[in-house]
Scaffold this active site. Structure first.
Site, PDB file in Angstrom:
ATOM      1  N   GLU A 116       0.836  -1.191   0.000  1.00 13.03           N
ATOM      2  CA  GLU A 116       0.000   0.000   0.000  1.00 13.03           C
ATOM      3  C   GLU A 116       0.875   1.247   0.000  1.00 13.03           C
ATOM      4  O   GLU A 116       2.106   1.166   0.145  1.00 13.03           O
ATOM      5  CB  GLU A 116      -0.943  -0.019   1.214  1.00 13.03           C
ATOM      6  CG  GLU A 116      -1.907  -1.209   1.182  1.00 13.03           C
ATOM      7  CD  GLU A 116      -2.854  -1.254   2.346  1.00 13.03           C
ATOM      8  OE1 GLU A 116      -3.843  -2.013   2.271  1.00 13.03           O
ATOM      9  OE2 GLU A 116      -2.625  -0.547   3.346  1.00 13.03           O
ATOM     10  N   HIS A 237      -8.865  10.058   3.452  1.00 18.02           N
ATOM     11  CA  HIS A 237      -8.558   8.973   2.517  1.00 18.02           C
ATOM     12  C   HIS A 237      -8.750   9.521   1.106  1.00 18.02           C
ATOM     13  O   HIS A 237      -9.793  10.086   0.791  1.00 18.02           O
ATOM     14  CB  HIS A 237      -9.470   7.776   2.749  1.00 18.02           C
ATOM     15  CG  HIS A 237      -8.965   6.522   2.116  1.00 18.02           C
ATOM     16  ND1 HIS A 237      -8.984   6.319   0.761  1.00 18.02           N
ATOM     17  CD2 HIS A 237      -8.393   5.417   2.655  1.00 18.02           C
ATOM     18  CE1 HIS A 237      -8.458   5.128   0.494  1.00 18.02           C
ATOM     19  NE2 HIS A 237      -8.093   4.564   1.628  1.00 18.02           N
ATOM     20  N   ARG A 283      -1.007   9.009   1.707  1.00 18.50           N
ATOM     21  CA  ARG A 283      -2.380   9.479   1.564  1.00 18.50           C
ATOM     22  C   ARG A 283      -2.500  10.992   1.566  1.00 18.50           C
ATOM     23  O   ARG A 283      -3.335  11.546   0.841  1.00 18.50           O
ATOM     24  CB  ARG A 283      -3.245   8.878   2.689  1.00 18.50           C
ATOM     25  CG  ARG A 283      -3.447   7.386   2.547  1.00 18.50           C
ATOM     26  CD  ARG A 283      -4.225   6.812   3.712  1.00 18.50           C
ATOM     27  NE  ARG A 283      -4.484   5.387   3.527  1.00 18.50           N
ATOM     28  CZ  ARG A 283      -5.119   4.625   4.410  1.00 18.50           C
ATOM     29  NH1 ARG A 283      -5.542   5.157   5.548  1.00 18.50           N
ATOM     30  NH2 ARG A 283      -5.316   3.348   4.170  1.00 18.50           N
ATOM     31  N   HIS A 344     -11.146  10.269   7.273  1.00 25.66           N
ATOM     32  CA  HIS A 344     -11.032   8.822   7.465  1.00 25.66           C
ATOM     33  C   HIS A 344     -10.435   8.411   8.797  1.00 25.66           C
ATOM     34  O   HIS A 344     -10.880   7.423   9.390  1.00 25.66           O
ATOM     35  CB  HIS A 344     -10.193   8.251   6.325  1.00 25.66           C
ATOM     36  CG  HIS A 344      -9.951   6.788   6.386  1.00 25.66           C
ATOM     37  ND1 HIS A 344     -10.984   5.865   6.377  1.00 25.66           N
ATOM     38  CD2 HIS A 344      -8.799   6.062   6.455  1.00 25.66           C
ATOM     39  CE1 HIS A 344     -10.479   4.640   6.431  1.00 25.66           C
ATOM     40  NE2 HIS A 344      -9.160   4.732   6.497  1.00 25.66           N
ATOM     41  N   ARG A 379      -0.513   8.913   9.011  1.00 21.81           N
ATOM     42  CA  ARG A 379      -0.486   7.469   9.268  1.00 21.81           C
ATOM     43  C   ARG A 379      -0.086   6.694   8.028  1.00 21.81           C
ATOM     44  O   ARG A 379      -0.638   6.904   6.948  1.00 21.81           O
ATOM     45  CB  ARG A 379      -1.858   7.000   9.747  1.00 21.81           C
ATOM     46  CG  ARG A 379      -1.959   5.482   9.925  1.00 21.81           C
ATOM     47  CD  ARG A 379      -3.271   5.085  10.553  1.00 21.81           C
ATOM     48  NE  ARG A 379      -4.409   5.272   9.680  1.00 21.81           N
ATOM     49  CZ  ARG A 379      -4.842   4.372   8.797  1.00 21.81           C
ATOM     50  NH1 ARG A 379      -4.181   3.241   8.618  1.00 21.81           N
ATOM     51  NH2 ARG A 379      -5.913   4.613   8.073  1.00 21.81           N
TER      52      ARG A 379
END
Length: 528
Positions: A116, A237, A283, A344, A379
């Site tokens: 990811e 997000h 992100r 998110h 994060r």
């Protein structure tokens, strides 16, 4: 209102991954109560798609995972805390497998790891694209076997009870909490109280979070004088479905890890215009890139094109996403998916050690409600479930090894001076106004003027909400609104205090980073 009492050794507020894993780990310690605000499917855990990041693949290591976490965290990751939590990842995954969680495996029977955004390697363990659901169901089944577990369903935590708030002298300590359960108030006294209440992204109008994510734990901890850290870092997000139905479910990071690309309505890829990592950038970078393209082109969305992944792999690895999109008339194997950023994840929270201990003795905070320093200013994808489970592990060890303080009875809930509501329109109005204000003024990109305007509006809302709360009987809607309005103000105050752009916080009036990275720490003053 009927008043009832309950004495327990440990009171866990929240029944997502952190709360359930802790209850499982505390089996046999004594009397443990776990309070759930909603049903199993209402937790953020249940909706988690991606997986659990853990350094277990070939060529991976704790230090490599830590390096990626630090890079994405943009100067504010607390290295020792992050190392401890990441190092627990392998054991957590092994224990979950033993518990019966069926993670995906490759043709050779090895765990299938996906990659990811922000990760340098494939290290995300997953169960197709419904890891959270698989995890939640396995944990719920495990709790059926835990002896002496008190379940408190449909419970809304109203407030924490501490010695300081009762006006007692000496060292402060958390003594319990008040829980609204239907038409009764449950006064729970406990040796230890654990906040596992999740995040606060419901403060924004467009969010991937379930309704229960109204920031209850953060708000209660603030009222109990616990320090609150880095609330300005709200993760949006980048790829949330944009659909006329109002559906805002997220499209997993793993889609981009497997080859999906971001395009505009003309099919032009644009991610590389903003970062050399393209679709695998963190992100915050991609959320701002999509936001910038939407504003530049004057449109409501961009598109995620998953066709490069191929139909066979989509149906095998992303069956849930594919099925939900088909139900809305979108075939991701044949056409791009309209997307836009959505609130998110709350990277800030209650100041806590990796084992969940807060500065208030007897009070723990684990999972998204906590700020350990793992996430820093942003994060790393799939570090959230890792944090939930590792913190619960460490918290269970501390509670088991600690000397047992006496259970101190807390006062009965008082309704002195309360009068019946004449109407509930103030709750609805202030709920909507808070979320609209946050969406418009404290979103992906901020300015000083917007933040100032938000602070003025939110101060008026909170004053009105507090007056309504003090005068009328408590209800779920009123408790959630009180917490939502407070957390919205904490987020905005923190954003106003940070005169730079770092990680998830981007302010057009302060576009550069300051030379020294520092946390934003809010501490409640007496009478505030």
């Amino acid at each position: 209102m009927r008043i009832e009492r309950l004495d327990v050794d440990v009171l866990i507020l929240g029944a997502g991954a952190a709360g359930m894993w802790l209850a499982h780990k505390l089996a046999g310690i004594g009397k443990v109560a776990i309070a759930a605000k909603g049903g199993l499917a209402e937790s953020s855990t249940f909706h988690a798609q991606g997986g659990i990041a853990a350094p277990i693949g070939p060529g991976d290591s704790v230090e490599a995972h830590l390096a990626d976490t630090i890079a994405v965290g943009d100067g504010l990751v607390r290295e020792e805390a992050a190392r401890a939590l990441i190092a627990r990842g392998r054991l957590v995954v092994e224990e979950l497998i033993a518990l019966g969680v069926e993670f995906d495996r490759d043709a050779n029977g090895r765990l299938h790891l996906t990659r990811e955004g922000g990760h340098s390697l494939r290290r995300v363990v997953h169960a197709a694209d419904s890891t959270g659901k698989a995890l939640a169901q396995a944990l719920a089944a495990a709790l059926e076997r835990v002896p002496n577990l008190v379940r408190i369903p449909q419970a809304v935590a109203v407030d924490l009870v501490t010695r300081r708030r009762l006006g007692e002298s000496g060292e402060d300590r958390c003594l319990g909490a008040y829980l609204l359960v239907g038409e009764r108030m449950l006064c729970v006294s406990a040796r230890w109280v654990v906040l596992a209440t999740g995040g606060a992204s419901r403060v924004f109008l467009i969010t991937t979070n379930p309704h229960v994510a109204s920031g209850d734990g953060i708000a209660m901890a603030w009222r109990a004088y616990a320090p609150i850290v880095n609330m300005e870092f709200v993760q949006f997000h980048p790829t949330c479905l944009h659909h006329p139905s109002g559906s805002h479910f997220l499209l997993s990071e793993a889609l981009r890890g497997e080859g999906a690309v971001l395009v505009d309505a003309h099919g032009r890829r644009f991610a590389f215009d903003y970062d050399p990592r393209g679709e695998l950038a963190p992100r915050d970078v991609l959320a701002r890139a999509i936001d910038a393209e939407m504003k530049r082109q004057g449109v409501d969305c961009m598109y995620l094109d998953a066709r490069p992944i191929g139909r066979e792999r989509i149906e095998a690895q992303f069956p849930n996403i594919h099925r939900r999109l088909l139900a809305l008339g979108i075939d991701m194997t044949r056409e791009p998916i309209p997307v836009a950023p959505a609130a998110h994840y709350t990277c800030g929270g209650v100041q806590a050690l990796p084992d969940g201990r807060t500065p208030i003795p007897g009070l723990f905070a684990i999972g998204e409600v906590a700020h350990t320093g793992l996430h820093g200013a942003n994060r790393l994808a799939s570090n959230s479930l890792l944090e939930c489970l590792a913190m619960a592990d460490f918290a269970a060890e501390i509670i088991r090894e600690s000397a047992q303080p006496a259970i101190a009875p807390i006062p009965d809930w008082s309704e002195k001076g309360i009068r019946p509501e004449r109407e509930r329109i103030p709750i609805k109005q202030n709920w909507e106004e808070t979320r609209i204000t946050m969406q418009n003024y404290v979103g992906v990109v901020r300015t000083d003027a917007r933040l100032q305007q938000a602070l003025k509006r939110l101060a008026l809302i909170r004053e009105e909400v507090e007056a309504f709360y003090r005068a009328h009987p408590v209800s779920r809607g009123l408790v959630e609104l009180r917490n939502l309005a407070l957390v919205a103000e904490l987020i905005t105050r923190s954003a106003w205090m940070r005169k730079e752009s770092r990680g998830l916080h981007y302010n057009l009036d302060h576009p550069d980073k300051l030379p020294k990275a520092e946390d934003t720490v809010l501490v409640r003053k007496e009478g505030e």
